[in-house]
Design an enzyme around this catalytic site. Structure first.
Site, PDB file in Angstrom:
ATOM      1  N   VAL A   1       0.972   2.007 -14.176  1.00  0.00           N
ATOM      2  CA  VAL A   1       1.900   2.423 -13.134  1.00  0.00           C
ATOM      3  C   VAL A   1       1.296   2.131 -11.770  1.00  0.00           C
ATOM      4  O   VAL A   1       0.131   2.447 -11.524  1.00  0.00           O
ATOM      5  CB  VAL A   1       2.182   3.941 -13.234  1.00  0.00           C
ATOM      6  CG1 VAL A   1       3.170   4.379 -12.166  1.00  0.00           C
ATOM      7  CG2 VAL A   1       2.694   4.298 -14.625  1.00  0.00           C
ATOM      8  N   CYS A   2       2.081   1.507 -10.896  1.00  0.00           N
ATOM      9  CA  CYS A   2       1.606   1.260  -9.538  1.00  0.00           C
ATOM     10  C   CYS A   2       2.235   2.274  -8.589  1.00  0.00           C
ATOM     11  O   CYS A   2       3.384   2.134  -8.194  1.00  0.00           O
ATOM     12  CB  CYS A   2       1.947  -0.155  -9.095  1.00  0.00           C
ATOM     13  SG  CYS A   2       1.327  -0.511  -7.460  1.00  0.00           S
ATOM     14  N   LEU A   3       1.472   3.302  -8.283  1.00  0.00           N
ATOM     15  CA  LEU A   3       1.959   4.336  -7.362  1.00  0.00           C
ATOM     16  C   LEU A   3       0.796   4.657  -6.431  1.00  0.00           C
ATOM     17  O   LEU A   3      -0.296   4.999  -6.901  1.00  0.00           O
ATOM     18  CB  LEU A   3       2.405   5.569  -8.164  1.00  0.00           C
ATOM     19  CG  LEU A   3       2.961   6.745  -7.367  1.00  0.00           C
ATOM     20  CD1 LEU A   3       4.260   6.362  -6.676  1.00  0.00           C
ATOM     21  CD2 LEU A   3       3.212   7.946  -8.279  1.00  0.00           C
TER      22      LEU A   3
ATOM     23  N   ASN B   1       7.388  -1.819 -10.675  1.00  0.00           N
ATOM     24  CA  ASN B   1       6.123  -1.129 -10.412  1.00  0.00           C
ATOM     25  C   ASN B   1       5.448  -0.579 -11.667  1.00  0.00           C
ATOM     26  O   ASN B   1       4.471   0.174 -11.572  1.00  0.00           O
ATOM     27  CB  ASN B   1       6.334  -0.007  -9.388  1.00  0.00           C
ATOM     28  CG  ASN B   1       7.138  -0.475  -8.198  1.00  0.00           C
ATOM     29  OD1 ASN B   1       8.298  -0.081  -8.026  1.00  0.00           O
ATOM     30  ND2 ASN B   1       6.579  -1.377  -7.409  1.00  0.00           N
TER      31      ASN B   1
ATOM     32  N   ASP C   1       5.168  -4.231  -3.919  1.00  0.00           N
ATOM     33  CA  ASP C   1       3.827  -4.091  -4.482  1.00  0.00           C
ATOM     34  C   ASP C   1       3.948  -4.085  -6.002  1.00  0.00           C
ATOM     35  O   ASP C   1       3.721  -3.076  -6.650  1.00  0.00           O
ATOM     36  CB  ASP C   1       3.216  -2.778  -3.965  1.00  0.00           C
ATOM     37  CG  ASP C   1       1.747  -2.667  -4.318  1.00  0.00           C
ATOM     38  OD1 ASP C   1       1.150  -3.702  -4.666  1.00  0.00           O
ATOM     39  OD2 ASP C   1       1.216  -1.550  -4.264  1.00  0.00           O
TER      40      ASP C   1
END
Lengths: 84, 183
Positions: free
Chosen positions: B111-113, B104, B144
């Site tokens: 950053v994928c959050l 992620n 994701d």
């Protein structure tokens, strides 16, 4: 006995009748005002959504009018509608 | 109320007189809110916050996370936070400064959050974002991904993923990519 009142001085206090103390958006006191205002009270009112969450009117308007919000309540993500 | 209105009138007069003069530097709404967030921080031992520009610049800070569980145990990961003047109406901009092998987080530090993007809402705060980042290290998720290779390995071969993470954190190559030591 007969009393003559020569002078009197009235004092009143007010508070918003919300369940929380602070606005979830700006984290300022409900009895204070949003960060864009100077004076609390009628100029910076609270507003309730249909979901019963309260915010400063100015804070929630800024949020629901932004793209990111998709017009959802920031507390519960339900569609924001002003309580009628 | 009578007094309040008098105050207001006075302020209006002052504002009129002052127009043309230099504007007084005043904290933005975003700074005010951020100040509250910072003073109410309640971080786990594994997370520390620092202000590289000193206490006069709260809007740019760094958070270091040292996971005490999971694949990333023992590593230290540094994140930069940029907070905009319209915070909390916009999520803070967060980047990972430490190069990390993670499904992620990509190699540029993006950053994928969810709560930093589509699920941001202004009742969240800096504390919730830091907990979210911490959670990425204890529960990396392959659904994701930003680093698709890492995500595929995590999904198909968790043992290999674990050894790749150890190798990257110790300083070394995973495939063609070099990762500096971060333990």
């Amino acid at each position: 006995m007969k009393v003559n009142i020569l002078q009197w001085h009235a004092v009143a206090s007010w508070t918003w009748d919300a369940q929380d103390e602070t606005c979830g958006i700006c984290r300022m006191a409900f009895d204070g005002c949003c960060p864009d205002c100077k004076l609390p009270g009628d100029d910076c009112p609270l507003i309730w959504g249909a979901c019963n969450h309260a915010f400063h009117l100015h804070c929630i308007l800024k949020w629901v009018n932004s793209q990111a919000s998709q017009a959802h309540c920031p507390m519960c993500r339900r569609e924001w509608q002003f309580k009628g | 109320m009578i007094k309040l209105f008098k105050v207001k009138e006075k302020q209006r007069e002052q504002a009129e007189n002052a127009s043309g003069g230099p504007p007084v530097k005043k904290q933005s709404a975003g700074e005010l809110r951020l100040h509250k967030d910072i003073s109410e921080l309640n971080l786990p031992k594994s997370c520390t916050i620092t202000f590289p520009n000193g206490k006069d610049d709260l809007m740019n800070f760094e958070v270091s996370i040292r996971p005490d569980d999971g694949f990333y145990l023992g590593g230290t990961f540094l994140f930069t936070f940029q907070v905009s003047p319209i915070y909390p109406h916009e999520a803070p901009k967060v980047k990972c400064k430490t190069k990390v092998y993670h499904p992620n987080i990509d190699l540029e530090g993006n950053v994928c959050l969810n709560i930093l993007r589509e699920d941001w809402k202004p009742v969240l705060n800096i504390n919730t974002v830091i907990y979210g980042l911490y959670h990425l290290f204890t529960e990396p998720n392959s659904e994701d991904p930003l680093n698709h290779e890492a995500a595929t390995v995590l999904r198909e071969n968790p043992k290999l993923f674990e050894s790749n993470v150890r190798r990257a954190m110790a300083g070394g190559y995973v495939g063609q990519t070099f990762f500096p030591r971060c333990m």
